[in-house]
Each structure stands twice: as C-alpha cells, then as structure tokens.
Design a protein around this motif. Structure first.
Motif: not given
Length: 310
Positions: A19, A23, A35, A38, A49, A87, A89, A92, A94
C-alpha cells in the motif's frame, strides 16, 4: 515452521509495503504479480486481507488456493464461498470483485493456464492430495451495469443500488440460460464440454441476496425511520415497504433453493419459477422508487457532517 503470529506479522508487513509503494514489494514477492484480496470472515464477519499471487486470463484475474501445497484450503477461500463479493487491490487501484471458484473441465483448463505462466503452482499441486481451487475474480458489477452519472443525492444512491441489484438478477438469469444451453448441447457420457456454471450461479445469487439483505436492513433500521420523522403522513407507505421486505426475504430463500437445484431442474418449469420471482422482486424495487425518490431528491449524498458549534 513459522508460527501463526509470525505468519500474520509477515503478511502485514507485505500489505503495508504494498500500500505504501503502489503495489510494489520486495523480498520473495519482488518482481512478481501480487494483489491484495480482502474477504469477509465466514464466521466472524470481519475483514481479512491476504497478499496473493495472481495470473491474468482475459479480463479476469486468477488466484489459486494453494497454501503452498498445504493439506487444507486456506481461510480466505472458505470466506469467499460464504461472501462472494471481495475487494481487490491491484497496484494503486481498488475495486470490488465477484469471486467464483472454477469447476470441472473449466478449472482444469484454467489451472493449466496458471501453470504455464507460473510453474511453481504445479509443485504446490504435487505436494497435496486436494485439488487446488482456481478462483476467478471478475468485476462485481454486472455486464452493462451503469449507475447514475454522478451520485449527489440520496435518491441517486438509492437508484444506483437498485440498478446494481437489477443487473445482478439479470446476470443470474443469463447464466442460468447458458447452463441450460450447455446441458441441451451435451451428448454422450461425462460432464458437458462447456464450463459448469452451477457454482458461478450460486456465487452470483449469493452476492445478490446478501446485497439485497444489507440494503433492506439499512432501510428498515435507518432510512425509513429518518424519513418518517419528517413525513409522518407517509407511515402507511413505510408499513407497506416493511411488509414487502419480509416478502422479499422469503423470495430470497426461495431463489437460493431454486438455484441450488439447477443441475437437475426441468428447464421450462425452472424458467417459469425464476421469471415469477424476478418479476416480484423488480416490482418491489419499482414501488420503492416511486415512493422514495421524490422524498430523497434533495438529501445530499454522501451525508454532510454537521458543522462544529462556534
């Protein structure tokens, strides 16, 4: 062997680095495709996560529940079976995704693709007797989904949620038709040559039902009482909507039970029952919009914070 607390600490350090650097991470993941996934705890309901390697397949992302070839499926896999909307990620970015474990020949085809891109997964499979699940992550929004251009009011937000729900329901019906078409086209022994859609339909239905339940719980607990305080003359309307919510809850249970038997269902009878349930659900959404949109058109979204008292 690392303890659970050591594993958690390592995972958290990877998450923090990911984060903080858009990434990019170092160590054993440096240069790899990584990746953050979550999920919602199957029992706890808490967010969890997990950093995972992934492989691209068309517009989708594939993750493998390998646990380095361990004897049991990892916790994140059990979580997404209970709560399909996850979710993701990626760099950058999401976004929410629908997690669908592949089945049968489709799973084998996707796993072969994964191994061609990342051969280490073949070693993971060789270490365990369990078949490693391959999970397809696709955008949670149904194909062709479009909400309001800009969400400025609570009316816009309600319409956005309803549009998403209608799209998910339409997508369920589309996948059911694809399933019946594959069944009709199959000849000879063995499973149909087309990808099995049973688990995909289940995940899509579960995502729809959970979103609808959350939406109605929020309305009954917060939205309706707030509006009723300012519009007491509409108490009959809210009583009817609350009764409809109870009817919709029964329909949700019926829809889930119906879809659970899609593999053995008579297509014509199944289509008729699904169409009747879909019509009743859509009628409820139509009625809600007719009753609520005019009342919510001037309510800003997101809610404005009260200004501090001087």
């Amino acid at each position: 062997m690392p303890t659970s607390s050591q594993s958690f600490s390592f995972h958290q350090s990877v998450i923090d680095e990911f984060r903080a650097n858009g990434g990019k991470v170092g160590g054993p993941f440096e240069g790899g495709d990584l990746l953050l996934l979550t999920t919602t705890g199957a029992r706890s309901g808490a967010s969890r996560t997990t950093p995972l390697g992934y492989v691209r397949h068309g517009d989708s992302l594939l993750v493998v529940a390998s646990d380095l070839g361990g004897p049991r499926h990892p916790g994140w896999y059990h979580n997404l079976l209970a709560h399909p909307v996850v979710r993701v990620e990626l760099g950058a970015a999401r976004f929410e995704a629908l997690a669908v474990p592949a089945e049968g020949a489709w799973r084998d085809e996707l796993f072969a693709h994964v191994v061609r891109v990342a051969p280490g997964y073949a070693d993971h499979q060789a270490r365990t007797r369990r078949v490693l699940p391959v999970v397809v992550l696709e955008r949670a929004e149904p194909e062709g989904w479009e909400g309001p251009a800009r969400v400025r009011t609570l009316a816009d937000k309600l319409l956005e949620v309803h549009t998403w729900l209608r799209g998910q329901l339409h997508h369920v019906r589309t996948e059911v038709e694809a399933h019946f078409a594959a069944r009709a086209a199959h000849r000879g022994p063995g499973e149909p040559p087309a990808p099995g859609l049973g688990l995909q339909i289940r995940q899509r239905c579960l995502a729809f039902c959970q979103a609808l339940e959350f939406h109605h719980t929020s309305e009954d607990g917060h939205l309706f009482p707030g509006i009723a305080r300012h519009h007491p003359h509409l108490s009959d309307v809210f009583d009817r909507l609350a009764e409809e919510h109870r009817t919709v809850a029964r329909l949700q249970d019926g829809l889930a039970a119906l879809l659970a038997g899609v593999h053995i269902a008579d297509p014509d009878r199944f289509r008729a029952e699904l169409a009747a349930m879909s019509a009743e659900l859509n009628a409820h959404l139509d009625h809600e919009e007719e009753a609520l949109l005019p009342l919510l058109a001037d309510v800003p979204w997101p809610p404005q914070r009260p200004r501090p008292t001087p």
